[in-house]
Design a protein around this motif. Structure first.
Motif, short mmCIF file in Angstrom:
data_model
loop_
_atom_site.label_atom_id
_atom_site.label_comp_id
_atom_site.label_asym_id
_atom_site.label_seq_id
_atom_site.Cartn_x
_atom_site.Cartn_y
_atom_site.Cartn_z
N PHE A 307 0.79 -1.33 -0.06
CA PHE A 307 0.08 -0.06 -0.15
C PHE A 307 0.92 1.30 0.07
O PHE A 307 0.73 2.07 -0.77
CB PHE A 307 -0.90 -0.11 1.27
N GLY C 407 -4.71 -4.51 0.02
CA GLY C 407 -4.27 -3.56 -0.82
C GLY C 407 -4.24 -3.91 -2.18
O GLY C 407 -3.73 -3.39 -3.22
N GLU C 422 -11.84 -0.45 2.32
CA GLU C 422 -11.98 0.92 2.48
C GLU C 422 -12.40 1.50 3.96
O GLU C 422 -11.95 2.04 4.42
CB GLU C 422 -13.12 1.28 1.54
N GLN C 425 -9.33 1.02 5.75
CA GLN C 425 -8.44 2.19 5.40
C GLN C 425 -8.90 3.58 5.87
O GLN C 425 -8.11 4.16 6.36
CB GLN C 425 -8.60 2.27 3.72
#
Lengths: 352, 324, 469
Positions: A307, C407, C422, C425
């Protein structure tokens, strides 16, 4: 025991082949990216080289020298080698743990940029969490399964079966999210993130680690224990229907010995191997669970590498180590099966 | 023990309460067994032979249970025993059992020796060398080498396994040894050898023996008395030689006629038409009547009484007049 | 000696009848039908969702982080619904003032007021005032600004969540706070205050610390000095709700219910493809191995054992990272590797069936190998393979979801996994946005439960040995 020796040898060969295939795939996929990375590094070095050239050279001499230097560096990095050669070199490098250096300047908190160093920094935490969870879950699951098998058909048994089926269909890391929501957000009993690790030493340090470990550990155990118990229960109930159990009972052997001796000892090889295998299968889920809890292990490292950093060498390294752990675990399960079951022969069907 | 009656079974009924109905696997069965004697139990599969064996061991598995009758074993009322005392007092000490040869009757992960010594250890508190001595004695008796002691079951042949089971069954010198189809899974040569051994053993020992088999010819040779079972009933009970020579019940007649005999024409070989009944819903009246060629009016209405015909008990309407 | 179509039909019918007797299986099967129906209706149920998921414009009118509408029934307190005003309630032509009346009867007042003003003017600049008049008579002036006119028109957007909106709200709260704590030198700073609630909060000592909803009638006044006419199209107000729709919204205003529908669709698509391909390959491989036996079987089994040793998770990570973040790559990997376990089971069953008399009879009557396989083995093994293959579907879908969290989400589709990724995240867990976590995960759970129970019920129907358990 020549039969079991042959079994062990064949299993080991299998493991090596598997490892080789996976590493080959890694190397194959890596080759292109590695070339691009090397090109970038060469470009940097050439630029540095050009900057250091004496100023009195003519333009032509300069570009001649630069071209030569570039060719030399490309030769060193093996950029023009045939594709298969690159792949095999990479394969060999991976096999021998030459995993290269991280692209990230942070080193992910490790002491240097080598992928092996970084992984060494993170792996023990994964192993700590994962093996603790595995041991608890296997012991608890087998115990619960045995009890359920002894009361097969009752409400308790049915409830356990439903619990097992329900939890088996849950993604472990999602349960982790719910656990955080409930126990960290709503109730505030535990810290929501495991990271950073405590800075104290001695007793306080271990206490801190334990508090951080509580939620991820409970999550892994909660999700896996029902399925484990259910599998154990099914294996034990099917053995309890076998004739030798009846024969053992007829011989006047105490029920406790029938269950914990005859039944469990016969059930042990498939139970233990399937426990190990299903734990290996949950490696992915457990790594994602680490992400959810910010537990600084391999999964957390993997997500950061994907990421935040897009760090190919580290990702490759993690993939290789994960595969290696899997293959070794798989082999171990096989070996254990052979060790536990006197009947084992090559090609013998496992009752998994 | 002599001629003392060691086993007296009266009106024994064992039923299985399944979701599909009550299976009357054993209905009003009575017989006796004297010390040193042997009883053969014959019948097709599913006639209740094995249920009888498990009832004697007080080992009927749920959903089955003994619903009626008594089993008096050398003064002990078996049907009244709870699980714990059945284990501690009855099983293997009073009644032992040689399970069907076709079954996987030895736990695969324990050595032969371990499994043989178990009853000694758990019931008699005999362990170590002493236990091994006893085992050796009985292994000798069934003609087996002590060297097998440390092997695993899968390393033995079927015949060896069966002998070990027999030896194990004799270990505690029980009053009654039940042999449930002891030779079914074995090939003919091995079968003959084991039957021979059994005959010799029978002479040496004074245990009562119950042979359960579908093979009448074996029983005629080895058992003193014979009980022929059909659909949970004993339809004929008496001296085995007598029955073999002159069967009374139509079913027994058919069974004996169905035995292949080398010196008889092959086309005279008979078989019994039809299949044994479902025990959840047995035929009304005599349970054999749908397959019986002598069946008449009363047979499908009234349950037949037991009649003493020349010292043989027969459960058949054909003997009604004579009995009365 | 061959199986007739009628036999197969009869077998299928009797299986169906027996399946109906399995309660858990029927529940599971209904769940699958439900998910299937939703997927098929997805273009109508949830239009413009798939490609638009990451497009903020698509979701602009929605509230941020709103709970599902049914939250009021299960949780304490009432939440303001989402209220879009296309028309004003009052227009005062003398001052060119428009008014919006808002009845706040909720414990959790609106999460935001967004005002869009546009209109025409012949001036070069106008002066714009936006004012909130509270039930207690207090008045918060949010906007007092000069707006320039281009081509005779203007448009203006204001939100309580804009920095100006936040400033005014905080100032209002701080003033009230000072009234109660005149000596407080360190009042709570802006970041720690639940600022969206302050304009709707009771004027008490808790206004900054723990604001309480002030119920009553609020009036939002917009005054544009120098305007000729408001443009009805471009002038509107959103009283954004604290609850919205069937599943609420995420912190980027996305309507989770719409995403959920597509999540169901993609789950069934990827699961379905993988499961069908695995069943086919496994049947072919397992049966060939079982039918030919001997060295063919030996080689095929050894090869399968090697495949069985390959861990799928690292392979997925590396290929999706190196080649592309696409669910189709995931599907491809599972198509390549997914059948191996099933093939082993099929082979074992196949060997059993091969020993069944009629296959032997068919062979002895001279049927060719292929014919024996298709006519005799497939009808027996297919239901079995389907039962086992059903169990693969949740496995694949959960794998996709997990990779998303790592990811590796496919940016072109909406999956439950992407929604959860999400949620992770944007820290849904520690913000307490439970619906964002619960509902997509519930999708995964329903799918898993549906297929596992159906598969197990089928297994029980086709494999009588298991019924005794």
């Amino acid at each position: 025991m020549p039969a079991s020796l042959k079994y062990f040898i064949l299993r080991s060969i299998n493991a090596v082949i598997v490892l080789f295939i996976v590493v080959l795939i890694i190397a194959f996929l890596y080759s292109d990216m590695a070339d691009r990375m090397a090109e970038g590094r060469i470009a940097d070095e050439v630029r540095a080289y050009a900057g250091g050239l004496p100023t009195e050279l003519t333009q032509e001499q300069r570009s001649q020298l630069i071209r030569e230097e570039r060719a030399r560096l490309e030769e060193i990095h093996g950029l023009h080698d045939p594709f298969y050669e690159k792949v095999f070199r990479r394969t060999w490098d991976t096999f021998t743990f030459r995993l290269g250096e991280s692209n990230s300047r942070t080193y992910y908190g490790a002491s240097d940029a080598r992928v092996t160093t970084i992984i060494q920094h993170y792996l023990p935490r994964t192993i700590l969490l994962f093996t603790t969870a595995a041991v608890i879950s296997i012991l608890l699951g087998i115990g619960m399964g045995l009890k359920a098998a002894q009361v097969a058909g009752t409400k308790v048994d049915k409830a356990l079966s439903i619990f097992g089926i329900l939890t088996a269909s849950l993604p472990m890391w999602w349960v982790g999210m719910l656990v955080i929501l409930i126990f960290a957000f709503s109730l505030g009993w535990f810290p929501a993130a495991s990271y950073p690790f405590p800075t104290e030493t001695g007793y306080e340090y271990y206490k801190g680690v334990l508090i951080r470990m509580a939620m991820p550990l409970a999550t892994i155990v909660f999700v896996s224990v029902g399925g484990r118990a259910w599998a154990t229960r099914n294996m034990v109930t099917s053995i309890l229907q076998d004739d030798y159990i009846m024969a053992a009972r007829a011989k006047g052997i105490p029920e406790r010995k029938v269950i914990y001796g005859h039944t469990l000892k016969t059930a042990a090889p498939p139970i233990v191997t399937s426990a190990i295998l299903s734990f290996l299968l949950s490696i992915g889920g457990a790594m994602i669970t680490e992400v959810i809890f910010n537990w600084p292990g391999m999964g957390y490292l993997l997500r950061t590498a994907i990421f935040a950093e897009s760090d190919m060498p580290v990702i490759m390294g993690i993939v290789y180590i994960t595969t290696l752990l899997w293959v070794v675990g798989y082999l171990l399960a096989d070996m254990l099966y052979g060790f536990l079951d006197p009947r084992v022969e090559v090609g013998a069907e496992k009752k998994v | 023990m002599g001629d003392k009656t060691i086993l007296d079974v009266k009106d024994l009924s064992t039923h299985y309460f399944t979701s599909k109905g009550v299976v009357k696997a054993l209905d009003d069965v009575s017989f006796q067994l004297k010390g040193g004697k042997s009883l053969g139990v014959a019948g097709e599969s599913g006639c209740g032979k094995s249920t009888m064996a498990y009832s004697l061991l007080k080992m009927v598995q749920p959903p089955g249970r003994i619903v009626k009758g008594s089993i008096n074993l050398d003064g002990m009322e078996v049907t009244k025993l709870d699980e714990n005392s059945a284990r501690k007092k009855l099983r293997w000490q009073k009644v032992s059992m040689v399970f069907q040869g076709a079954m996987d009757i030895m736990t695969p992960v324990y050595t032969v020796g371990h499994q043989m010594k178990e009853p000694l250890r758990y019931l008699m508190d005999i362990t170590g060398d002493e236990a091994e001595e006893i085992c050796k004695k009985y292994l000798d008796m069934v003609d087996l080498d002590f060297e097998l002691f440390n092997r695993y079951p899968h390393e033995l042949s079927g015949g060896q396994k069966q002998r070990i089971i027999i030896a194990t069954a004799l270990l505690l010198e029980p009053d009654v040894v039940i042999l449930d189809e002891p030779t079914t899974a074995l090939d003919v040569v091995v079968e003959a050898r084991i039957m021979n051994d059994l005959k010799i053993l029978k002479k040496q020992l004074d245990n009562g023996m119950i042979f359960i088999t579908h093979d009448l010819s074996i029983l005629a040779e080895i058992s003193d008395d014979l009980a022929v079972m059909y659909a949970g009933w004993i339809v004929e009970l008496g001296d085995s030689k007598k029955i073999y020579r002159d069967p009374k019940h139509p079913y027994t007649k058919k069974l004996i006629a169905a035995i292949p005999r080398l010196h008889v024409d092959i086309d005279r070989l008979e078989y019994i038409p039809g299949a044994p009944p479902e025990l959840t819903n047995p035929p009304k009246g005599c349970r054999f009547h749908p397959r019986c060629e002598h069946a008449f009016g009363r047979c499908n209405k009234e349950e037949p009484e037991e009649h003493d015909v020349d010292g043989i008990l027969v459960k058949c309407h054909l003997y009604d007049e004579r009995g009365n | 000696m061959s199986i007739r179509i009628d036999d197969i039909k009869e077998r299928a019918l009797s299986m169906m009848k027996e399946f109906k007797g399995q309660r858990m299986g029927m529940i599971g099967f209904s769940i699958i039908i439900f998910l299937l129906a939703i997927s098929l209706l997805s273009p109508w149920l949830a239009p413009d969702t798939d490609g638009q998921w990451a497009n903020p414009g698509r979701w602009e009118d929605n509230p941020r982080s709103a709970a599902p509408n049914w939250a009021d029934y299960i949780l304490p307190g009432t939440r303001a619904p989402h209220d879009i005003r296309e028309d004003y309630d009052e227009l005062d032509r003398t001052f060119m003032t428009i008014k919006y009346v808002y009845e706040n009867e909720y414990d959790y007042p609106p999460s935001d007021i967004t005002v869009f003003v546009s209109g025409t003017s012949s001036e070069s600049r106008i002066r714009l005032y936006i004012d909130l008049i509270r039930p207690d008579g207090e008045n918060i002036l949010f906007v007092d600004e000069s707006v320039s006119i281009t081509n005779g028109t203007f448009s203006y957007r204001f939100s309580l969540r804009s920095s100006a909106g936040r400033d005014r709200s905080y100032d209002f709260g701080l003033n009230a706070h000072r009234d109660f704590f005149p000596d407080d030198l360190t009042p709570p700073d802006r970041e720690s205050v639940n600022i969206q609630m302050v304009p709707f909060a009771k004027l008490n000592e808790n206004i900054l610390l723990d604001p309480e909803s002030l119920k009553g009638t609020y009036t939002l006044e917009v005054e544009a000095v120098g305007i000729d006419e408001y443009d009805d199209e471009g002038t509107r107000v959103l009283f954004r709700g604290m609850k919205y729709g069937l599943m609420g919204t995420d912190s980027n205003r996305k309507n989770l219910a719409l995403g959920w529908v597509h999540g169901a669709k993609y789950a069934l698509i990827i699961g379905g493809i993988v499961s069908l391909s695995s069943i086919s390959i496994a049947l072919l491989y397992g049966m060939t191995s079982a039918y030919y036996g001997g060295w063919v079987d030996e080689i095929m089994q050894r090869a399968n054992e090697i495949l069985l040793g390959i861990p799928i998770f690292p392979i997925l990570v590396i290929t999706m990272y190196a080649i592309g973040r696409s669910i189709w790559i995931l599907v491809l990997i599972y198509v390549i590797l997914g059948w191996r376990g099933l093939a082993k089971i099929i082979r074992a069953r196949g060997i059993q069936i091969r020993q069944d008399t009629y296959v032997e009879a068919a062979q002895s009557l001279g049927s060719s190998g292929g014919r024996v396989i298709t006519r005799h083995m497939i009808p027996q093994l297919l239901p079995y393979a389907i039962a086992e293959g059903a169990l693969m579907i949740p496995m694949v879908v959960i794998a996709e979801a997990g990779l998303s969290v790592l990811g590796l989400a496919d940016p072109t589709v909406v999956t439950w996994g992407r929604m959860l990724s999400e949620a992770n995240q944007y820290h849904a867990t520690i913000s307490g946005l439970w619906w964002w976590i619960l509902l997509p995960g519930l999708g995964l759970t329903l799918l898993g439960f549906g297929f596992i129970t159906t598969g197990m019920a089928l297994e029980r129907v086709v494999n009588p040995k298991m019924r005794q358990r």
